[in-house]
Design a protein around this motif. Structure first.
Motif: not given
Ligand code: HEM
Ligand code: SF4
Ligand code: FES
Lengths: 255, 149
Positions: A202-211
């Motif tokens: 939940s603290r990370d905001e790069g999820e869509w970059d990785r996805l």
């Protein structure tokens, strides 16, 4: 009353046994009149206890019989992930595999992990494996000012990616994957595990970059749910489940 | 923070390109068509091999009788198209896995595409242009409704 310090240590009480190891060796230099690049099976016999590990057996061979045998190990206790190898046709850590669990009556087959270029004996070039890991950006990505204190998280939020934090990058999963063996491009399960650890944090905001990276040609859609990775993982990570959660996030757009 | 590399702002939501990736649709299709095929194949096998006289009932008259019925024509058409695309898509993945040499991969991919199209067209033609009562045949081999013509 304590026992005197010079009392004889009675290890003789524990029976030893003769164990045969068949090791798939690769000689890049061509020693002893071999062609450089020769691959061959070599048999060794050692006296060991049932509770010794395959790593102990390899040590006995290297230290007492053949110093040219090459393999990696650092911690010797299942923490560093250096000594993944194919033992009796399954990927395991040599330091976590007891001889008694392998039917020592038969020769124990030891090979390097499959799908990565062999450098010498049981040592493979891990660089393609680490390159895939680097590609999914395994570091915290945030926006906004850096907080004064640690970034807090509820136990429930922590629980979501707890399993994938246990990875020690041993490559047992990736090199057990039939798609990784045949397809030269697939990221492999470990890179998806590494991405999962941040995507569901939940603290990370790069999820869509990785996805987005994992949605690519060589990403999660190459996975055929063979479950080899889950069976191979020495940390007991449910690798296939983590991959499915990434697929689910990509299909629903929700994390 | 000084000296840290400049990072671009993280993406916020699912983007158009994320949703539209062909690999993902191929994966979804394989699962959706698989579920539909379970139902279609189960009905197909039950009607042909279990109900009525079972395997003994299959002769020209039985097949001709089924193919004269629009329901079975469209049922078989759905099964044909789904199974062919599903199977071809699966074979496409296997070619991608194993054919490393570009020209071999291209040849196999084209052979697969052509054979898929040919089989779907041939199958569709048979389903919709089938003559259940060919003129001059022994009436005992034909479905019963041929007598009315
Ligand atoms: C009973 C109905 C069926 C179901 C439920 C089903 C399901 C599936 C699923 C879920 C996959 C994807 C596997 C993966 O990517 O992990 C798949 C792959 C495949 N299917 Fe089917 N299928 C069915 C019938 C068929 C039929 C009739 C054919 C042949 C015409 C076929 C040929 C294939 C092939 C060649 C693959 C690729 C295998 C691979 O990726 O290694 N399937 N099937
Ligand atoms: S997921 Fe398991 S098997 Fe794969 S690299 Fe991490 S610890 Fe090793
Ligand atoms: S030597 Fe560190 S994990 Fe086995």
């Amino acid at each position: 009353m304590t026992a005197p310090a010079d009392a004889p240590v009675t290890t003789d009480a524990i029976p030893t046994m003769t164990v045969t190891l068949k090791i798939l060796r690769f000689d890049p230099d061509g020693l002893d009149g071999r062609e450089p690049g020769t691959e061959y099976w070599e048999e060794f016999q050692i006296e060991a206890h049932a509770t010794d590990r395959v790593l102990d057996a390899l040590h006995m061979i290297k230290w007492e019989q053949d110093g040219t045998l090459a393999f990696r190990r650092s911690c010797a206790h299942g923490v560093c992930g250096s000594d993944a190898m194919r033992i009796n046709a399954r990927n395991r850590l040599a330091c976590k595999t007891l001889l008694k669990d392998l039917n020592p009556a038969k020769p124990i087959m030891v090979e390097p992990i499959k799908g990565l270029p062999v450098e010498k004996d049981l040592i493979v070039d891990m660089e393609p494996f680490f390159a895939s890991y680097r590609e999914i950006m395994p570091f915290l990505m945030t926006s906004g000012p850096t907080p004064e204190r640690e970034r807090l998280q509820s136990p429930e939020d922590r629980e979501r990616y707890d399993d994938t934090t246990k990875c020690i990058l041993c490559a047992a999963c990736t090199t057990s994957c039939p798609v990784f063996w045949t397809d030269g491009q697939y990221f492999g399960p470990q890179a998806i595990v590494g991405a999962h650890r941040f995507i569901f944090d939940s603290r990370d905001e790069g999820e869509w970059d990785r996805l987005e990276i994992l949605n690519d040609k060589a990403g999660v859609w190459k996975c055929r749910t063979a479950f080899n990775c889950t069976e191979a993982c020495p940390r007991g990570i449910e690798v296939t489940k983590a991959i499915s959660e990434v697929k689910h996030a990509l299909n629903t757009g929700e994390i | 923070m000084t000296g840290a590399p400049e990072l671009k702002a993280p993406k916020k939501a699912v983007s158009h390109s994320t949703l539209g990736r062909a690999q993902r649709w191929s994966w979804i299709f394989q699962r959706v068509s698989g579920v539909l095929l379970i139902g279609l194949i189960a009905v197909h096998l039950t009607v042909n091999l279990v109900m009525g006289d079972g395997i003994n009932q299959i002769d020209f008259a039985f097949v001709a009788g089924k193919l004269a019925n629009p329901f079975w024509q469209w049922f078989d058409f759905t099964m044909l198209v789904l199974a062919m695309i599903h199977g071809a898509n699966g074979m496409r993945m296997i070619i991608n896995d194993y054919a490393q040499t570009p020209w071999i991969a291209a040849t196999l991919h084209w052979a697969l595409r052509i054979s898929t199209v040919v089989i779907v067209i041939l199958g569709t033609l048979v389903l919709f242009t089938f003559d259940p009562c060919p003129a001059g045949s022994d009436p005992s081999l034909l479905p019963s409704f041929c007598e009315d013509i």
